[in-house]
Design a protein around this motif. Structure first.
Motif, PDB file in Angstrom:
ATOM      1  N   ARG A 119       4.605  10.357   9.972  1.00 51.92           N
ATOM      2  CA  ARG A 119       4.734   8.913   9.808  1.00 51.92           C
ATOM      3  C   ARG A 119       3.560   8.381   8.991  1.00 51.92           C
ATOM      4  NH1 ARG A 119       7.861   6.916  14.192  1.00 51.92           N
ATOM      5  NH2 ARG A 119       7.593   4.832  13.296  1.00 51.92           N
ATOM      6  N   GLN A 120       3.823   7.370   8.157  1.00 50.84           N
ATOM      7  CA  GLN A 120       2.782   6.797   7.303  1.00 50.84           C
ATOM      8  C   GLN A 120       2.369   5.395   7.730  1.00 50.84           C
ATOM      9  OE1 GLN A 120       1.444   8.615   4.562  1.00 50.84           O
ATOM     10  NE2 GLN A 120       2.588  10.220   5.608  1.00 50.84           N
ATOM     11  N   LEU A 122       1.815   2.492  11.037  1.00 48.31           N
ATOM     12  CA  LEU A 122       1.644   2.301  12.474  1.00 48.31           C
ATOM     13  C   LEU A 122       2.852   1.577  13.069  1.00 48.31           C
ATOM     14  CD1 LEU A 122      -2.106   1.190  12.598  1.00 48.31           C
ATOM     15  CD2 LEU A 122      -1.156   3.447  13.143  1.00 48.31           C
ATOM     16  N   ASP A 123       3.226   1.983  14.251  1.00 46.57           N
ATOM     17  CA  ASP A 123       4.356   1.370  14.958  1.00 46.57           C
ATOM     18  C   ASP A 123       4.004   1.329  16.450  1.00 46.57           C
ATOM     19  OD1 ASP A 123       6.822   0.379  15.686  1.00 46.57           O
ATOM     20  OD2 ASP A 123       7.881   2.279  15.455  1.00 46.57           O
ATOM     21  N   PRO A 124       2.977   0.518  16.811  1.00 44.78           N
ATOM     22  CA  PRO A 124       2.464   0.533  18.187  1.00 44.78           C
ATOM     23  C   PRO A 124       3.492   0.164  19.241  1.00 44.78           C
ATOM     24  CG  PRO A 124       1.597  -1.354  16.970  1.00 44.78           C
ATOM     25  CD  PRO A 124       2.255  -0.462  15.969  1.00 44.78           C
ATOM     26  N   LEU A 125       4.434  -0.685  18.897  1.00 42.80           N
ATOM     27  CA  LEU A 125       5.462  -1.098  19.862  1.00 42.80           C
ATOM     28  C   LEU A 125       6.723  -0.249  19.741  1.00 42.80           C
ATOM     29  CD1 LEU A 125       5.108  -4.994  19.633  1.00 42.80           C
ATOM     30  CD2 LEU A 125       4.038  -3.412  21.255  1.00 42.80           C
ATOM     31  N   ARG A 126       6.677   0.754  18.880  1.00 42.64           N
ATOM     32  CA  ARG A 126       7.792   1.680  18.678  1.00 42.64           C
ATOM     33  C   ARG A 126       9.076   0.950  18.275  1.00 42.64           C
ATOM     34  NH1 ARG A 126       6.190   6.626  20.454  1.00 42.64           N
ATOM     35  NH2 ARG A 126       8.311   7.435  20.428  1.00 42.64           N
ATOM     36  N   LEU A 127       8.923  -0.069  17.446  1.00 45.33           N
ATOM     37  CA  LEU A 127      10.082  -0.829  16.988  1.00 45.33           C
ATOM     38  C   LEU A 127      10.951   0.001  16.052  1.00 45.33           C
ATOM     39  CD1 LEU A 127       8.411  -4.301  16.268  1.00 45.33           C
ATOM     40  CD2 LEU A 127       9.677  -3.575  18.307  1.00 45.33           C
ATOM     41  N   ILE A 128      10.308   0.737  15.147  1.00 46.78           N
ATOM     42  CA  ILE A 128      11.061   1.581  14.226  1.00 46.78           C
ATOM     43  C   ILE A 128      11.761   2.691  14.997  1.00 46.78           C
ATOM     44  CG2 ILE A 128      10.949   3.056  12.188  1.00 46.78           C
ATOM     45  CD1 ILE A 128      10.276   0.151  11.620  1.00 46.78           C
ATOM     46  N   ARG A 195      11.908   9.669   9.558  1.00 42.82           N
ATOM     47  CA  ARG A 195      10.780  10.458  10.070  1.00 42.82           C
ATOM     48  C   ARG A 195      10.634  10.303  11.572  1.00 42.82           C
ATOM     49  NH1 ARG A 195       6.522   8.936   5.166  1.00 42.82           N
ATOM     50  NH2 ARG A 195       7.272  10.539   3.694  1.00 42.82           N
ATOM     51  N   ALA A 196      10.958   9.119  12.102  1.00 40.90           N
ATOM     52  CA  ALA A 196      10.896   8.906  13.547  1.00 40.90           C
ATOM     53  C   ALA A 196      11.872   9.818  14.276  1.00 40.90           C
ATOM     54  CB  ALA A 196      11.198   7.442  13.877  1.00 40.90           C
TER      55      ALA A 196
END
Length: 302
Positions: A119-120, A122-128, A195-196
């Motif tokens: 991953r490139q 940040l997705d702190p809340l895991r929205l993606i 990628r997720a």
């Protein structure tokens, strides 16, 4: 098998003469089994004092121009002729072990794919992550190609395409939250979503044209961006979320990279009085060679 004439002219204008630093130019289409470069020429005004070519780490053709005189404008004019044999979605043939999701890339391929899986953003809340998971079936098997195709179609269907001439891109979370963006914003969202889910995905910069008068593409008149996902058995497969299509029909690749900032068509510097910069314009035109006989009309999107 259309033979395309492609013109890409970028013009920078300034109030007063300025000096130019090194410019890095990526406008030459890539050679591949589905697109063959017949002719290419690059004209730059003012003429550079030196122009050299190289291949970057991804195999993209890059021209490096340096200048020794000042000017009030800089024009970069690329003219190419490309024979295009687009790959259709029907030609995507995935290895048996990868036809259903989830699967694991083979031990031979994984070392070379790892950086394209990382991953490139940040997705702190895991929205993606949450959005990507909506395409995974909870009641039965999930077909790999169908899942990625539906992700592509969903972006096309549920998001609003808004052209933005300014450089740069939104973060994938911004695009997901606002449900709007440009082709490059859509591409970065889909790359991070793929990628997720554990797929190797890359950013593609190039051109889009309409295969037929009935099949108009969005994003013409400028450079275009889309996604490549690695699928065992077919290799890197094109997904264009702006137009909701799978395969390379209507798409001409120029640069492929792990991140958008590695595939900027033109970058460089200038120096002069503050406020000298006036404008930048880009004009892309694609047309079929009039001497080529084809079954269906090919219409450039401008």
């Amino acid at each position: 098998m259309p033979l395309l004439n492609l013109s890409h002219i970028t013009t920078y204008t300034y109030r007063k003469p300025v000096s130019f630093g090194e410019h890095r130019i990526m406008v030459r289409p890539r050679e591949s089994f589905d697109q063959h470069l017949i002719h290419a020429e690059l004209h730059i005004d003012p003429a550079p004092s030196d122009l050299r070519w190289l291949q970057d780490v991804f195999g993209n053709s890059v021209a490096i121009a340096t200048f020794d005189r000042r000017a009030r404008s800089l024009v970069i004019d690329s003219r190419v002729k490309v024979q295009h044999s687009p790959a259709e979605v029907e030609h995507v043939d995935i290895e048996e072990y990868a036809r259903l999701y989830p699967f694991t890339y083979s031990s031979e391929e994984m070392p070379d794919l790892l950086r394209s899986i990382e991953r490139q953003h940040l997705d702190p809340l895991r929205l993606i992550d949450s959005w990507a998971r909506r395409f995974v079936s909870v009641s039965g098997p999930t077909e790999t190609l169908a899942m990625l195709s539906e992700m592509t179609a969903t972006i096309r269907r549920e998001f609003t395409y808004v052209p933005r001439p300014e450089k740069g891109t939104q973060t994938p979370i911004e695009t997901l939250t606002t449900r709007r963006g440009t082709c490059r914003d859509y591409a970065m969202l889909m790359i991070e979503a793929a990628r997720a889910l554990g797929f190797a995905a890359r950013f593609v910069s190039g051109y889009v044209y309409s295969p037929t008068a009935r099949d108009q593409r969005t994003g013409g008149g400028n450079t275009h961006a889309w996604v490549r996902v690695y699928l065992p058995g077919s290799g890197w497969v094109e997904f264009d979320p702006t137009n909701g299509i799978v395969g390379s029909r209507g798409l001409i690749r120029v640069a492929v990279a792990r991140d958008i900032y590695q595939a900027v068509p033109i970058s460089g510097t200038w120096s002069g009085f503050p406020g000298s910069f006036l404008d930048m314009t880009v004009a892309v035109n694609i047309s079929v060679d009039p001497g080529v006989s084809i079954d269906l009309p090919i219409v450039g999107t401008g």
